[in-house]
Enzyme design. Sequence first.
Site, mmCIF file in Angstrom:
data_model
loop_
_atom_site.group_PDB
_atom_site.id
_atom_site.type_symbol
_atom_site.label_atom_id
_atom_site.label_comp_id
_atom_site.label_asym_id
_atom_site.label_seq_id
_atom_site.Cartn_x
_atom_site.Cartn_y
_atom_site.Cartn_z
ATOM 1 C CB SER A 271 -0.929 -0.070 1.212
ATOM 2 O OG SER A 271 -2.090 0.668 0.971
ATOM 3 C CG HIS A 412 -5.638 -2.662 0.315
ATOM 4 N ND1 HIS A 412 -4.866 -2.281 -0.766
ATOM 5 C CD2 HIS A 412 -5.181 -1.940 1.371
ATOM 6 C CE1 HIS A 412 -3.992 -1.364 -0.385
ATOM 7 N NE2 HIS A 412 -4.163 -1.145 0.913
HETATM 8 C C1 GTR Z 1 -5.503 4.573 1.459
HETATM 9 C C2 GTR Z 1 -4.895 5.352 0.322
HETATM 10 C C3 GTR Z 1 -4.181 4.421 -0.562
HETATM 11 C C4 GTR Z 1 -3.245 3.485 0.190
HETATM 12 C C5 GTR Z 1 -3.806 3.057 1.541
HETATM 13 C C6 GTR Z 1 -2.782 2.526 2.553
HETATM 14 O O1 GTR Z 1 -6.342 5.299 2.238
HETATM 15 O O2 GTR Z 1 -5.924 6.014 -0.350
HETATM 16 O O3 GTR Z 1 -3.477 5.145 -1.552
HETATM 17 O O4 GTR Z 1 -2.015 4.056 0.335
HETATM 18 O O5 GTR Z 1 -4.430 4.085 2.203
HETATM 19 O O6 GTR Z 1 -1.613 2.843 2.528
HETATM 20 O O7 GTR Z 1 -3.219 1.818 3.442
#
Ligand code: GTR
Length: 430
Positions: A271, A412
């Site tokens: 992420s 995710h």
């Molecule tokens: C989210 C963000 C993503 C990603 C994620 C993370 O809110 O929009 O780009 O980076 O966080 O890092 O958990």
Amino acid sequence: MPQKRRFLHSLLRILAVSLIMSQVTAQRPGFNYDEAKVPSYELPDPLLSSSGTRITSSQQWEAARRLEIRKLFEDHVYGRRPASPAKPLYIVTSESHNALDGQAMRKQITIRFDENAFPQAVHILLYVPNKANGPAPIFLGYNFNGNHTIHTDPGIHLSTSWMRRNQNGNINHQATDAARGKSAKRWPVKRILERGYALATAYYGDVEPDHAQGWKDGIRSHYKTDESGEPLKLDEWGAISAWAWGLSRIVDYLETEDAIDAKRIALIGHSRLGKTALWAGATDERFAITISNNSGCGGAALSRRAFGETVKQINTSFPHWFNRAFKSYNDNEVDLPVDQHMLIALMAPRPVYVASAEEDLWADPNGEFLSAKGAEPVFELYGLKGIGVENQPALNSPVGDQIGYHYRSGKHDVTAYDWERYLDFADRHF
Ligand code: GTR
């Protein structure tokens, strides 16, 4: 009977459709999640220099275009960064040769960047398999919530740094013992060691706390000149660049560690830390392999593709991640002189892996694939095979040679499935 079967069939179809719909609606509303609604776009050509010269050899790429693209990312996206500190201090705070029931050596090291009063310190947790004969190859990756969260090993120091999340065992943004092992699912330590790899991790918030004012307690408040000694203002680099710089400092340490083969470092990030890993891999060639797990917008995903998170949204939610210039591309991705396939191309000829997840529409899985694919021509200059397929592969069917890619089912996250692919990829290239 056939009637009954037909009924079952349509029932199954309804269930499948509503499952997909629930995934789509579980995403943030107001953004595009429909492949058919992605407007057409044109990507900048990694092999066409700004002076109009066509790059046809790896020599030309290295002599000119690579540096040009790196500078474009510095100027328009992530920002420059300071030189490495002249006299870092490495303080070993604990060492055990019998950690994890005898499986590993566990060492904890604190890096202080300079001898002066600068308080910033990064705490590294290192495991090396005891069965290793000779310096071990290593996976390196930041963790989100402190070293103590990656395993329940009671020997891991509890972080005293500011924690972004106020849950999962953190109280008033400080970790408590209840947080131990909370991220263990993302860190199959035993398995990594079993497969012959060492593991190093550190909390990214040690370098800069992840919030808009975090720079005040991070390295960006300390370093005021860039690598060439030019003034470096706060908004000329963002937290991602600061975190990437921190990863290079961990490599500086690993190069001094006899148990580690610093020529075989695989950098992994998930992420926002996947975005960080890609930028670190692009700027520091000591990372032999770079792995982006679900890094999305500002990471592996193409910015020009209007799918999931947008440049404007990421700059609004996280104004501290990128440099000031990047904000001028809000609703204006078309004017970016780069796109993220060129970031992946900066790894060439070193192997790079991009991974997406089916339910992670926010990160634009197909945009991550297309960007890995778009880096291929640069690998071809070296006679290397990139990703090898034209379209995003089916679920759970990894592809690729020098550029690895998979699209796994699920959310995710970093899963055991992801790790097995990365371990296989590292085995293949090391
Ligand atoms: C989210 C963000 C993503 C990603 C994620 C993370 O809110 O929009 O780009 O980076 O966080 O890092 O958990």
